[in-house]
Scaffold this motif. Structure first.
Motif, PDB file in Angstrom:
ATOM      1  N   GLY A  60     -44.355  67.428 130.291  1.00  0.00           N
ATOM      2  CA  GLY A  60     -44.051  67.852 128.933  1.00  0.00           C
ATOM      3  C   GLY A  60     -42.719  68.551 128.754  1.00  0.00           C
ATOM      4  O   GLY A  60     -42.450  69.084 127.681  1.00  0.00           O
ATOM      5  N   THR A  61     -41.871  68.561 129.774  1.00  0.00           N
ATOM      6  CA  THR A  61     -40.579  69.230 129.655  1.00  0.00           C
ATOM      7  C   THR A  61     -39.696  68.516 128.634  1.00  0.00           C
ATOM      8  O   THR A  61     -39.406  67.331 128.798  1.00  0.00           O
ATOM      9  N   PRO A  62     -39.252  69.225 127.573  1.00  0.00           N
ATOM     10  CA  PRO A  62     -38.301  68.617 126.645  1.00  0.00           C
ATOM     11  C   PRO A  62     -37.015  68.263 127.388  1.00  0.00           C
ATOM     12  O   PRO A  62     -36.541  69.032 128.233  1.00  0.00           O
ATOM     13  N   PHE A  63     -36.458  67.094 127.078  1.00  0.00           N
ATOM     14  CA  PHE A  63     -35.298  66.590 127.816  1.00  0.00           C
ATOM     15  C   PHE A  63     -34.060  66.462 126.933  1.00  0.00           C
ATOM     16  O   PHE A  63     -33.022  67.028 127.224  1.00  0.00           O
ATOM     17  N   ALA A  64     -34.154  65.670 125.839  1.00  0.00           N
ATOM     18  CA  ALA A  64     -32.956  65.371 125.058  1.00  0.00           C
ATOM     19  C   ALA A  64     -33.309  64.992 123.630  1.00  0.00           C
ATOM     20  O   ALA A  64     -34.436  64.600 123.336  1.00  0.00           O
ATOM     21  N   ASN A  65     -32.316  65.080 122.765  1.00  0.00           N
ATOM     22  CA  ASN A  65     -32.392  64.581 121.392  1.00  0.00           C
ATOM     23  C   ASN A  65     -31.378  63.464 121.259  1.00  0.00           C
ATOM     24  O   ASN A  65     -30.260  63.574 121.776  1.00  0.00           O
ATOM     25  N   THR A  66     -31.750  62.388 120.570  1.00  0.00           N
ATOM     26  CA  THR A  66     -30.805  61.317 120.255  1.00  0.00           C
ATOM     27  C   THR A  66     -31.020  60.887 118.813  1.00  0.00           C
ATOM     28  O   THR A  66     -32.018  61.250 118.188  1.00  0.00           O
ATOM     29  N   LEU A  67     -30.115  60.080 118.337  1.00  0.00           N
ATOM     30  CA  LEU A  67     -30.297  59.439 117.049  1.00  0.00           C
ATOM     31  C   LEU A  67     -31.146  58.198 117.281  1.00  0.00           C
ATOM     32  O   LEU A  67     -31.411  57.815 118.423  1.00  0.00           O
ATOM     33  N   SER A  68     -31.577  57.546 116.224  1.00  0.00           N
ATOM     34  CA  SER A  68     -32.543  56.459 116.364  1.00  0.00           C
ATOM     35  C   SER A  68     -31.938  55.095 116.646  1.00  0.00           C
ATOM     36  O   SER A  68     -32.666  54.129 116.832  1.00  0.00           O
ATOM     37  N   LYS A  69     -30.613  55.003 116.729  1.00  0.00           N
ATOM     38  CA  LYS A  69     -29.958  53.734 117.027  1.00  0.00           C
ATOM     39  C   LYS A  69     -29.026  53.917 118.219  1.00  0.00           C
ATOM     40  O   LYS A  69     -28.228  54.857 118.243  1.00  0.00           O
ATOM     41  N   PRO A  70     -29.087  53.015 119.198  1.00  0.00           N
ATOM     42  CA  PRO A  70     -28.227  53.174 120.372  1.00  0.00           C
ATOM     43  C   PRO A  70     -26.740  53.079 120.054  1.00  0.00           C
ATOM     44  O   PRO A  70     -25.912  53.653 120.762  1.00  0.00           O
ATOM     45  N   GLN A  71     -26.379  52.384 118.967  1.00  0.00           N
ATOM     46  CA  GLN A  71     -24.973  52.265 118.593  1.00  0.00           C
ATOM     47  C   GLN A  71     -24.369  53.618 118.217  1.00  0.00           C
ATOM     48  O   GLN A  71     -23.153  53.794 118.279  1.00  0.00           O
ATOM     49  N   LEU A  72     -25.213  54.566 117.819  1.00  0.00           N
ATOM     50  CA  LEU A  72     -24.775  55.920 117.508  1.00  0.00           C
ATOM     51  C   LEU A  72     -24.931  56.741 118.783  1.00  0.00           C
ATOM     52  O   LEU A  72     -25.908  57.441 118.988  1.00  0.00           O
ATOM     53  N   SER A  73     -23.955  56.621 119.631  1.00  0.00           N
ATOM     54  CA  SER A  73     -23.993  57.140 120.999  1.00  0.00           C
ATOM     55  C   SER A  73     -23.915  58.667 121.027  1.00  0.00           C
ATOM     56  O   SER A  73     -22.834  59.250 120.990  1.00  0.00           O
ATOM     57  N   PHE A  74     -25.085  59.293 121.095  1.00  0.00           N
ATOM     58  CA  PHE A  74     -25.180  60.750 121.052  1.00  0.00           C
ATOM     59  C   PHE A  74     -26.413  61.194 121.808  1.00  0.00           C
ATOM     60  O   PHE A  74     -27.484  60.598 121.680  1.00  0.00           O
ATOM     61  N   ALA A  75     -26.278  62.238 122.586  1.00  0.00           N
ATOM     62  CA  ALA A  75     -27.430  62.879 123.224  1.00  0.00           C
ATOM     63  C   ALA A  75     -27.162  64.374 123.318  1.00  0.00           C
ATOM     64  O   ALA A  75     -26.056  64.801 123.637  1.00  0.00           O
ATOM     65  N   GLY A  76     -28.194  65.148 123.025  1.00  0.00           N
ATOM     66  CA  GLY A  76     -28.144  66.591 123.202  1.00  0.00           C
ATOM     67  C   GLY A  76     -29.196  66.964 124.237  1.00  0.00           C
ATOM     68  O   GLY A  76     -30.384  66.978 123.930  1.00  0.00           O
ATOM     69  N   LEU A  77     -28.764  67.190 125.473  1.00  0.00           N
ATOM     70  CA  LEU A  77     -29.693  67.538 126.557  1.00  0.00           C
ATOM     71  C   LEU A  77     -29.953  69.032 126.555  1.00  0.00           C
ATOM     72  O   LEU A  77     -29.044  69.822 126.313  1.00  0.00           O
ATOM     73  N   ARG A  78     -31.191  69.409 126.864  1.00  0.00           N
ATOM     74  CA  ARG A  78     -31.510  70.832 127.013  1.00  0.00           C
ATOM     75  C   ARG A  78     -30.788  71.364 128.240  1.00  0.00           C
ATOM     76  O   ARG A  78     -30.942  70.837 129.339  1.00  0.00           O
ATOM     77  N   SER A  79     -30.015  72.407 128.065  1.00  0.00           N
ATOM     78  CA  SER A  79     -29.267  72.991 129.180  1.00  0.00           C
ATOM     79  C   SER A  79     -30.179  73.570 130.245  1.00  0.00           C
ATOM     80  O   SER A  79     -29.811  73.621 131.421  1.00  0.00           O
ATOM     81  N   ASP A  80     -31.386  73.981 129.853  1.00  0.00           N
ATOM     82  CA  ASP A  80     -32.313  74.602 130.802  1.00  0.00           C
ATOM     83  C   ASP A  80     -32.826  73.649 131.874  1.00  0.00           C
ATOM     84  O   ASP A  80     -33.395  74.102 132.862  1.00  0.00           O
TER      85      ASP A  80
END
Length: 190
Positions: free
Chosen positions: A91-111
């Motif tokens: 259950g460890t939260p990992f990352a947030n992305t947008l819903s389309k791969p063409q919108l290349s973005f990820a916000g990873l949890r620093s922890d």
């Protein structure tokens, strides 16, 4: 870390990987104070992030999952919410992305990183709440510039196809999204 790769893992160690030195260099560390980031943490039984969720934004092609990719799961707080990825094993939260791969973005949890301080200092804060006043942001110009710069670079180079979150052929997420009900969401917002 002498090879330039910054390692991460879930809390049980079944899901692991690293980001490239290029990803670390072009990324941005920030704190997000929005109610949705807080709700996602609470959904996964993490401590209440009253000081904000510590995130590292980068392009998905800089992320390599080296162990336990089969544990990658997807949750959305609502039908149109961000994609919120987590390790299904613990259950460890990992990352947030947008819903389309063409919108290349990820916000990873620093922890999740072995050494989050190697990611640099926090350079932006989003959605800082103050009683009776609208949310405030700090360092947003830098954050927005970084997001769009990475998205445009990935789009023009074709690197947007190299992502651990989406199937390169179909563009579909590698895990079907679980969308929380309104009732489940309501319990997460204090």
């Amino acid at each position: 870390m002498s090879d330039g790769k910054h390692s991460f893992s879930c809390s049980c160690g079944s899901f692991a990987g690293h980001i490239s030195a290029e990803g670390q260099k072009s990324g941005l560390r920030l704190l997000c104070h929005c109610p949705d980031c807080r709700a996602a943490e609470l959904h996964h039984h993490q401590p209440d992030p009253v000081e904000g969720v510590d995130l590292f934004q980068l392009a998905p092609h800089a992320i390599s999952i080296t162990q336990g990719a089969e544990h990658l799961r997807l949750m959305r707080l609502g039908p149109k919410g961000l994609f919120r990825w987590y390790a299904g094993c613990c259950g460890t939260p990992f990352a947030n992305t947008l819903s389309k791969p063409q919108l290349s973005f990820a916000g990873l949890r620093s922890d999740i990183f072995d050494n989050k301080d190697a990611l640099g200092k926090v350079k932006a804060q989003a959605n800082i709440t103050r009683p009776g006043k609208p949310p405030q942001n700090k360092g947003m110009a830098r954050m927005v510039y970084g997001i769009f710069s990475r998205m445009i670079t990935a789009r023009l180079s074709g690197l947007w196809r190299e992502t651990p979150f989406f199937d390169a052929e179909t563009g579909q997420p590698v895990s079907p999204p679980e969308v929380l009900s309104k009732e489940a969401r309501a319990k997460l917002y204090p």
